[in-house]
Design an enzyme around this catalytic site. Sequence first.
Site, PDB file in Angstrom:
ATOM      1  N   ASP A   1      -5.625  -8.084   1.979  1.00 33.26           N
ATOM      2  CA  ASP A   1      -5.787  -9.633   1.616  1.00 33.26           C
ATOM      3  C   ASP A   1      -6.970  -9.848   0.612  1.00 33.26           C
ATOM      4  OD1 ASP A   1      -4.308 -10.304   3.624  1.00 33.26           O
ATOM      5  OD2 ASP A   1      -5.597 -10.317   5.070  1.00 33.26           O
TER       6      ASP A   1
ATOM      7  N   THR B   1      -1.084  -0.034  -4.145  1.00 40.66           N
ATOM      8  CA  THR B   1      -2.605   0.211  -3.844  1.00 40.66           C
ATOM      9  C   THR B   1      -2.790   1.426  -2.843  1.00 40.66           C
ATOM     10  OG1 THR B   1      -2.426  -1.309  -1.755  1.00 40.66           O
ATOM     11  CG2 THR B   1      -3.022  -2.285  -3.827  1.00 40.66           C
TER      12      THR B   1
ATOM     13  N   ASN C   1       1.054  -1.229  -0.093  1.00 34.76           N
ATOM     14  CA  ASN C   1      -0.098  -0.072  -0.117  1.00 34.76           C
ATOM     15  C   ASN C   1       0.970   1.272  -0.093  1.00 34.76           C
ATOM     16  OD1 ASN C   1       0.741   0.461   2.682  1.00 34.76           O
ATOM     17  ND2 ASN C   1      -1.041  -0.596   3.615  1.00 34.76           N
TER      18      ASN C   1
END
Length: 161
Positions: A106, A74, A38
């Site tokens: 996940d 992300t 991320n």
Amino acid sequence: FETMKFARDLGVTVILDPSPIREVPNKFYSFADILTPNEVEASSISGISVTDYNSACIAARKIRRKGPGTVIITMGELGAYVESDSQSEFLPGYKADVVASVGAGDAFNGGLAVGIAEGQSLVDILSLAMASGAFCVGGKGAQEAMGTREDIRNLLEKQKN
């Protein structure tokens, strides 16, 4: 990293979510085919503060020099930035009413793995992965908030309209 090396030697695509961030041996990331940090993790790995498209692009390119074939940063509802041999692109995210972000990474990686297993194109794989993450943040609990294939298919259809 022995497990990643073993899987790669068998021809298995290795997807690595580098959470939690920690010190890793040199060449550790080179055993990942796809690395999915991320923005916080990407900032730590690259040393570049990831806050937008431009910083994600720079960070992803720097992270790729550590060895993974594809880096996908992300960025929640902003979307995801993908950097690979065949693609350097920012893909917009899905709108979601966020209840909790637990499990979103996940869910993203689960959608990514399903798309790869089904032989989808990278753009379709990323759409599936982002929709999986977006669906997950709409519920409480890590496992309880995971969407079924039908849930994700419905979200993808809704986003098209």
